[in-house]
Write a protein that holds these residues in place. Sequence first.
Motif, PDB file in Angstrom:
ATOM      1  N   UNK A   1      -7.683  15.701  -2.724  1.00 40.52           N
ATOM      2  CA  UNK A   1      -6.711  15.872  -1.645  1.00 40.52           C
ATOM      3  C   UNK A   1      -5.285  15.526  -2.076  1.00 40.52           C
ATOM      4  N   UNK A   2      -5.130  14.400  -2.795  1.00 40.93           N
ATOM      5  CA  UNK A   2      -3.789  13.923  -3.148  1.00 40.93           C
ATOM      6  C   UNK A   2      -3.440  14.118  -4.623  1.00 40.93           C
ATOM      7  N   UNK A   3      -4.442  14.389  -5.456  1.00 42.73           N
ATOM      8  CA  UNK A   3      -4.199  14.531  -6.888  1.00 42.73           C
ATOM      9  C   UNK A   3      -4.514  13.252  -7.636  1.00 42.73           C
ATOM     10  N   UNK A   4      -4.992  13.403  -8.861  1.00 42.04           N
ATOM     11  CA  UNK A   4      -5.445  12.239  -9.624  1.00 42.04           C
ATOM     12  C   UNK A   4      -4.290  11.364 -10.110  1.00 42.04           C
ATOM     13  N   UNK A   5      -3.139  11.978 -10.425  1.00 40.52           N
ATOM     14  CA  UNK A   5      -2.029  11.197 -10.983  1.00 40.52           C
ATOM     15  C   UNK A   5      -1.504  10.175  -9.982  1.00 40.52           C
ATOM     16  N   UNK A   6      -1.125  10.639  -8.787  1.00 36.14           N
ATOM     17  CA  UNK A   6      -0.538   9.714  -7.808  1.00 36.14           C
ATOM     18  C   UNK A   6      -1.568   8.696  -7.324  1.00 36.14           C
ATOM     19  N   UNK A   7      -2.851   9.120  -7.226  1.00 28.91           N
ATOM     20  CA  UNK A   7      -3.880   8.187  -6.775  1.00 28.91           C
ATOM     21  C   UNK A   7      -4.157   7.135  -7.848  1.00 28.91           C
ATOM     22  N   UNK A   8      -4.153   7.555  -9.110  1.00 30.38           N
ATOM     23  CA  UNK A   8      -4.380   6.607 -10.203  1.00 30.38           C
ATOM     24  C   UNK A   8      -3.241   5.590 -10.265  1.00 30.38           C
ATOM     25  N   UNK A   9      -2.023   6.052 -10.065  1.00 30.21           N
ATOM     26  CA  UNK A   9      -0.881   5.128 -10.066  1.00 30.21           C
ATOM     27  C   UNK A   9      -0.949   4.168  -8.871  1.00 30.21           C
ATOM     28  N   UNK A  10      -1.431   4.650  -7.717  1.00 33.36           N
ATOM     29  CA  UNK A  10      -1.615   3.767  -6.562  1.00 33.36           C
ATOM     30  C   UNK A  10      -2.664   2.707  -6.866  1.00 33.36           C
ATOM     31  N   UNK A  11      -3.762   3.106  -7.528  1.00 37.32           N
ATOM     32  CA  UNK A  11      -4.812   2.149  -7.889  1.00 37.32           C
ATOM     33  C   UNK A  11      -4.264   1.086  -8.838  1.00 37.32           C
ATOM     34  N   UNK A  12      -3.468   1.508  -9.829  1.00 38.68           N
ATOM     35  CA  UNK A  12      -2.849   0.548 -10.754  1.00 38.68           C
ATOM     36  C   UNK A  12      -1.944  -0.427 -10.017  1.00 38.68           C
ATOM     37  N   UNK A  13      -1.171   0.106  -9.054  1.00 42.81           N
ATOM     38  CA  UNK A  13      -0.254  -0.740  -8.290  1.00 42.81           C
ATOM     39  C   UNK A  13      -1.007  -1.764  -7.454  1.00 42.81           C
ATOM     40  N   UNK A  14      -2.069  -1.332  -6.757  1.00 42.24           N
ATOM     41  CA  UNK A  14      -2.861  -2.256  -5.939  1.00 42.24           C
ATOM     42  C   UNK A  14      -3.500  -3.339  -6.796  1.00 42.24           C
ATOM     43  N   UNK A  15      -4.035  -2.935  -7.950  1.00 40.56           N
ATOM     44  CA  UNK A  15      -4.696  -3.897  -8.823  1.00 40.56           C
ATOM     45  C   UNK A  15      -3.696  -4.923  -9.358  1.00 40.56           C
ATOM     46  N   UNK A  16      -2.525  -4.447  -9.779  1.00 45.55           N
ATOM     47  CA  UNK A  16      -1.506  -5.354 -10.324  1.00 45.55           C
ATOM     48  C   UNK A  16      -0.963  -6.280  -9.245  1.00 45.55           C
ATOM     49  N   UNK A  17      -0.719  -5.735  -8.054  1.00 46.04           N
ATOM     50  CA  UNK A  17      -0.249  -6.556  -6.937  1.00 46.04           C
ATOM     51  C   UNK A  17      -1.295  -7.596  -6.551  1.00 46.04           C
ATOM     52  N   UNK A  18      -2.563  -7.193  -6.511  1.00 45.10           N
ATOM     53  CA  UNK A  18      -3.635  -8.137  -6.218  1.00 45.10           C
ATOM     54  C   UNK A  18      -3.713  -9.249  -7.246  1.00 45.10           C
ATOM     55  N   UNK A  19      -3.496  -8.906  -8.514  1.00 43.75           N
ATOM     56  CA  UNK A  19      -3.510  -9.917  -9.580  1.00 43.75           C
ATOM     57  C   UNK A  19      -2.401 -10.944  -9.377  1.00 43.75           C
ATOM     58  N   UNK A  20      -1.204 -10.451  -9.042  1.00 43.79           N
ATOM     59  CA  UNK A  20      -0.078 -11.361  -8.822  1.00 43.79           C
ATOM     60  C   UNK A  20      -0.353 -12.295  -7.636  1.00 43.79           C
ATOM     61  N   UNK A  21      -0.915 -11.759  -6.576  1.00 43.02           N
ATOM     62  CA  UNK A  21      -1.222 -12.590  -5.406  1.00 43.02           C
ATOM     63  C   UNK A  21      -2.313 -13.617  -5.713  1.00 43.02           C
ATOM     64  N   UNK A  22      -3.309 -13.229  -6.512  1.00 45.41           N
ATOM     65  CA  UNK A  22      -4.383 -14.169  -6.885  1.00 45.41           C
ATOM     66  C   UNK A  22      -3.806 -15.413  -7.559  1.00 45.41           C
ATOM     67  N   UNK A  23      -2.782 -15.218  -8.379  1.00 48.50           N
ATOM     68  CA  UNK A  23      -2.170 -16.345  -9.091  1.00 48.50           C
ATOM     69  C   UNK A  23      -1.443 -17.298  -8.149  1.00 48.50           C
TER      70      UNK A  23
END
Length: 530
Positions: free
Chosen positions: A88-110
Motif C-alpha cells: 500500500x505505502x511502498x517498502x522504502x518509506x515503510x522500512x524507513x519508518x520502521x528504522x525510525x520507530x526502532x531508533x526512537x524506542x532505543x533512545x527512550x529505553x535508555x
Amino acid sequence: MDPSTLEPSVTDQVAAPPNKLDGTVLKIAGVVVLGAIMSILDITVVSVALPTFQTEFDATYAQVAWTMTGYTLALATVIPLSGWAADRFGTKRLYMLALLLFTLGSALCATAGSIEQLVAYRVLQGLGGGMLMPLGMTIMTRAAGPERIGRLMAVLGVPMLLGPIGGPILGGWLIDVASWHWVFLINIPIGAIALVYAWIVLPKDEPHPSESFDFIGMLMLSPGLALFLYGVSSLPETGTITATKVWATMLAGALLVIGFVLYSFKPRHPLLDLRLFRNRSLAIATISLFVFVIAFMGAGLLFPSYFLQIRGESTLNAGLLMAPQGIGAMLTMPIAGMMADKIPVGRTVPFAMALIAAGFFTFTQVDTDTSYVLLCGSLFVMGLGMGGTMMPIMTSALRTLSHAEVARGSTLVNILQQIGGSIGTAIMSVILTSQLNGSPDIPGVTNPNSGEPITEAGAAIAVQQGIQIPLPPEILQRGLQYAADSFATTFWVGFLLTVATLIPIAFLPKRRAAKDVSGEGAVEPPVLIH
C-alpha cells in the motif's frame, strides 16, 4: 523470434542470469544488513542485561523478563500488517519508518526510570523491529530476483550473524565498562546511518493504493497472536499450563487465530494470504523452518545460561564461549547460498541438519566440568550446520513466489518464525524451571525477597553468579550437579525436537523448479515432483 526485439528484462532472463551480485543489489543489501544487525543485536544484548535490570530496578526475574516478552508481543502484532503496508505505502518509506520507530524506542529505553517504563519503551522498539525483517526480506528478494536469492541470502547472512556472536560479548562489555543504558544507546548511531543510507540507496516506491485493508482480519489475527504468545510467555513464570493467566489467554488467542484462518479465504486481499500455502514448495519450506526454530531457538538461549549459571562465567566470557557457533555458520553460509542457487535445497539441507544434531548431542551429556574444548567444538559443528540450514530453507520458501507475492510470503515466514521461537523458548524454560525446582530445599534458608525456601540447585546457581550465600561445600557441589543434570535433561528435549525436524526437511524439493522468463519468479507447477 529475434531476441533483439524482446524487452531488455526478458532478454536478460532468456540469457543465463549473472552469477555475481551487481553493485546496486549489494548497496540495497547493505541497508537491510544494518537494520537486521540492529534488530538481532538488540535481542541478544538485552538477554545478557536481564540480571542487571533486576539489580537496577529492584525487580524479580519474571518482571524483567517482560522486557523481552513485551518486545516479542509487539513483533507479533505488527508483522501481519507489514505485507499489506508494503504493497500500500511502498517498502522504502515503510522500512524507513520502521528504522525510525526502532531508533526512537532505543533512545527512550535508555531514559527509563522504572521497569514499567522500560517494558513500555521496548514495545515501541518492537513495533519498529517487527517490520524490519519481513520488509528487509521483501526488498532483498525483489532486488536480486529468484535466480540469485540464495546467493544474496548468503551474503546477508554472514553480517547478520554478527548479532548472535557479538551481542552477548558487546552487552557484557558495555555493562562492565559503562552502564546498562549503553545497551540501547548503541542503536542510535547505527539507526541514524541506516536511515540516511536507506533514503539514498533504496529504489523509489511503487505503492498500490487500490488494495483494500482487511480490518476484520486485523481485529482477529493481531490480538490473537498477541494473546496466544502472552499465554505462552507466561508459562515460565507460572510453571504450569493450568494457571488462568496461561490457558485462558492461550485459548482466547488460539480461537481468534483459528477464526482468522477460516475467514482469510473470503476477502480478495486478506491481511495474511494463506492461499500462498497452495505453493507446495513454500508450504514445506515454511513448516520445516517452523519446526527447526521451535527446536533450536528455544534450546539455543540456554547455551549461554549454562556457562553463566553452572560454570560461573561472566557475561563477557559466556559470549566469547558462544562465538564458535557463529564462526562455523559464517564459514558455511556463503557456500550454502551459492549451492542453493544451483542445487535443490532438499539435497543439501538434510546433511546440514545432521551436523546440528551431532553437535547438539554433546549438550545432552553436560556436567559441572565438561571440557570447554568439547563444548566449543560442538558449538562450531552446530554452526556449520546452521549456515547450511536457515538461509537455504528461506531461499526455498521465497524463490518460487512472483514479484507481487514476495511481501506476503516473507510476512508468512516471519510470523511462523516468531511464533516458533516464542513456543520453543517457553517450552525449554518451563522444562528447565521444573527440573531445577525439583531440587531439595535447604533447611532453614529462605529467599529474602519472597520468603520462600531456597533449593540446593538455586542456591548453587546464585553462588556461581557471585551472590554471597554461605553453603557447605558438599551442598554446593550437590546443587551444582543437580542443576547441570537439569540442563542436560532440557537439552535432551531440544535434541529430540532437532531430530524430528528431519521429517519435514525430507520433503523439501529435490529438483529445480521451472523458470519463468517474464522475470516474475519461478513457474510453480500445481504439485512439485520430488
